[in-house]
Scaffold this motif. Structure first.
Motif, PDB file in Angstrom:
ATOM      1  N   TYR A   1       0.851  -1.181   0.000  1.00  0.00           N
ATOM      2  CA  TYR A   1       0.000   0.000   0.000  1.00  0.00           C
ATOM      3  C   TYR A   1       0.893   1.240   0.000  1.00  0.00           C
ATOM      4  O   TYR A   1       1.739   1.402   0.875  1.00  0.00           O
ATOM      5  CB  TYR A   1      -0.903   0.007   1.229  1.00  0.00           C
ATOM      6  CG  TYR A   1      -1.955  -1.067   1.200  1.00  0.00           C
ATOM      7  CD1 TYR A   1      -3.172  -0.861   0.545  1.00  0.00           C
ATOM      8  CD2 TYR A   1      -1.743  -2.298   1.817  1.00  0.00           C
ATOM      9  CE1 TYR A   1      -4.142  -1.851   0.515  1.00  0.00           C
ATOM     10  CE2 TYR A   1      -2.706  -3.289   1.795  1.00  0.00           C
ATOM     11  CZ  TYR A   1      -3.895  -3.064   1.141  1.00  0.00           C
ATOM     12  OH  TYR A   1      -4.851  -4.048   1.098  1.00  0.00           O
TER      13      TYR A   1
ATOM     14  N   TYR B   1      -3.202   3.764  -2.489  1.00  0.00           N
ATOM     15  CA  TYR B   1      -3.393   2.753  -3.537  1.00  0.00           C
ATOM     16  C   TYR B   1      -2.385   1.644  -3.294  1.00  0.00           C
ATOM     17  O   TYR B   1      -1.492   1.771  -2.451  1.00  0.00           O
ATOM     18  CB  TYR B   1      -3.249   3.351  -4.922  1.00  0.00           C
ATOM     19  CG  TYR B   1      -1.866   3.906  -5.227  1.00  0.00           C
ATOM     20  CD1 TYR B   1      -0.913   3.125  -5.880  1.00  0.00           C
ATOM     21  CD2 TYR B   1      -1.523   5.213  -4.865  1.00  0.00           C
ATOM     22  CE1 TYR B   1       0.349   3.622  -6.173  1.00  0.00           C
ATOM     23  CE2 TYR B   1      -0.265   5.717  -5.137  1.00  0.00           C
ATOM     24  CZ  TYR B   1       0.664   4.930  -5.800  1.00  0.00           C
ATOM     25  OH  TYR B   1       1.909   5.414  -6.078  1.00  0.00           O
ATOM     26  N   TYR B   2      -2.525   0.538  -4.009  1.00  0.00           N
ATOM     27  CA  TYR B   2      -1.610  -0.569  -3.759  1.00  0.00           C
ATOM     28  C   TYR B   2      -1.055  -1.148  -5.056  1.00  0.00           C
ATOM     29  O   TYR B   2      -1.620  -0.997  -6.132  1.00  0.00           O
ATOM     30  CB  TYR B   2      -2.297  -1.672  -2.936  1.00  0.00           C
ATOM     31  CG  TYR B   2      -3.392  -2.427  -3.637  1.00  0.00           C
ATOM     32  CD1 TYR B   2      -3.103  -3.562  -4.405  1.00  0.00           C
ATOM     33  CD2 TYR B   2      -4.722  -2.022  -3.542  1.00  0.00           C
ATOM     34  CE1 TYR B   2      -4.114  -4.264  -5.049  1.00  0.00           C
ATOM     35  CE2 TYR B   2      -5.731  -2.721  -4.173  1.00  0.00           C
ATOM     36  CZ  TYR B   2      -5.416  -3.838  -4.924  1.00  0.00           C
ATOM     37  OH  TYR B   2      -6.413  -4.532  -5.561  1.00  0.00           O
TER      38      TYR B   2
END
Length: 389
Positions: A241, A384-385
């Motif tokens: 992440y 976001y990942y």
């Protein structure tokens, strides 16, 4: 000649009634690890996993190397199957060992006779096969104490196996057997080692990285993803992440005492990591902190950091010095990447004179100048990942 790979299980062989659960998970992890190498038949017997190639053009050495990074395996070796007779065992030695044995000067034979009905006992097998190999390979000498190579014969229930040197496995427990944890992954040397050591105990990894663009470059983030990809060879696929952290650091600089910058930054990191961890059902956080290594890693500073979260914080390298950590970093292939000269967010806004023995009350007082809940929630929402694999 039929060749396969024998995989010896690690400490899970000591498990009781739940041993099958660990074994099933290990096989699942083995299948994932070698899925791109070809087709295999994988099965278990007598605390050994058999990896039998079913397709042609499989590079066995590459498969062995990949399996050496799977936790739960104590050793791996290539082997040939033959009938349970000394004649068949000798014929396999003639066919399977020549190219291999010419690289060595001394040897010994070890025999493991699981089938007690076999007419020769283990010492007799060693003597007969050792004499035969000496006749066939006159450049060799026997050295039972410190041989260059050990030729192993296993007599099992249905077949016999002949194999050479054993490749050491990664040890530990199968990943996924001991819950989940969230790794705070920086671009440094310590945190990948901490993740490796935790995954070795069977813990499934998730990771969080704090990125302070434009103060830290895209190359700094890419470096961390590369470290995650290296780590995934041991830990399996896991998400990293990426948390946008610039706004929080700017707010800390503007509203908090300079000597507390690093401690408050670490506290906010932990709060963000905890929120993400809980969503993924992780039961702990993992950091690469070592006591006294830097100002934010004194006992007092670590206490202030831990008080920011409710879930446990694991620090696998807490009692190690830098040299010990570097040895492991080199071993797992992360060291050269960790040295790439791209700063991470922890080096930004570092105070000239950080507080080495902070008091929690004064940290909380300085931190009260921030809208911590909003800063943390905004950062989590903008996260976001990337999947490392």
């Amino acid at each position: 000649m039929k060749e396969l790979i024998l995989v010896k299980q690690g400490e899970m062989v000591l498990k009781g009634l739940n041993k099958k659960t660990f074994e099933t998970l290990l096989i699942k992890n083995i299948k994932k690890a070698i899925i791109n190498f070809g087709e295999f038949k994988i099965y278990t017997a007598q605390s050994t996993v058999y990896v039998e190639p079913l397709s042609e053009n499989i590079y066995i050495d590459d498969v062995v190397d990949r399996l050496s990074k799977v936790f739960g395996i104590v050793s791996i070796c290539r082997a040939c199957i033959c009938e349970k007779s000394m004649e068949s065992i000798k014929n396999i030695c003639d066919e399977y060992l020549p190219d291999f044995l010419f690289n060595f000067k001394s040897f010994k034979v070890e025999a493991k006779r699981a089938d007690k009905k076999f007419p020769l006992n283990s010492p007799e097998i060693c003597n007969e096969l050792g004499g035969y190999i000496l006749e066939k390979f006159p450049h060799l000498t026997v050295d039972v104490h410190n041989p260059d190579v050990c030729i192993i014969v296993e007599i099992r229930d249905y077949n016999a196996f002949v194999h050479g040197p054993v490749v050491r496995g990664a040890g530990g427990m199968p990943v996924g057997s001991n819950g989940r944890a969230m790794l705070l992954l920086s671009g440094g040397i310590d945190s990948p080692v901490a993740g490796y050591m935790t995954a070795k105990r069977g813990v499934s990894l998730f990771a969080v990285h704090f990125h302070s663009f434009p103060y830290t470059s895209e190359r700094a983030k890419d470096k961390v993803i590369k470290l995650g990809n290296i780590l995934s060879q041991y830990a399996g696929n896991f998400p990293v992440y990426v948390v946008p952290f610039t706004k929080l650091q700017e707010q800390i600089k503007e509203h908090c005492k300079e000597e507390f910058f690093t401690i408050i930054m670490r506290r906010l990191m932990m709060k963000i990591a905890e929120k993400i961890a809980i969503k993924d059902k992780c039961l702990a956080l993992i950091t690469g902190e070592s006591i006294g290594q830097v100002a934010s890693q004194t006992m007092e500073a670590l206490y202030c950091t831990d008080k920011s979260v409710d879930i446990p914080v694991f620090r696998p390298v807490i009692g190690m010095d830098k040299d010990e950590i570097v040895v492991i970093s080199r071993k797992i292939g992360c060291f050269e990447t960790s040295l790439l000269p791209y700063d991470d967010c922890c080096t930004l806004f570092a105070p000239k004179h950080p507080k080495t023995k902070p008091n929690l009350e004064e940290i909380l007082l300085s931190e009260s100048n921030l809208d911590v809940e909003k800063l943390v929630n905004d950062a989590v929402n903008e996260t976001y990942y990337v999947i490392c694999k």
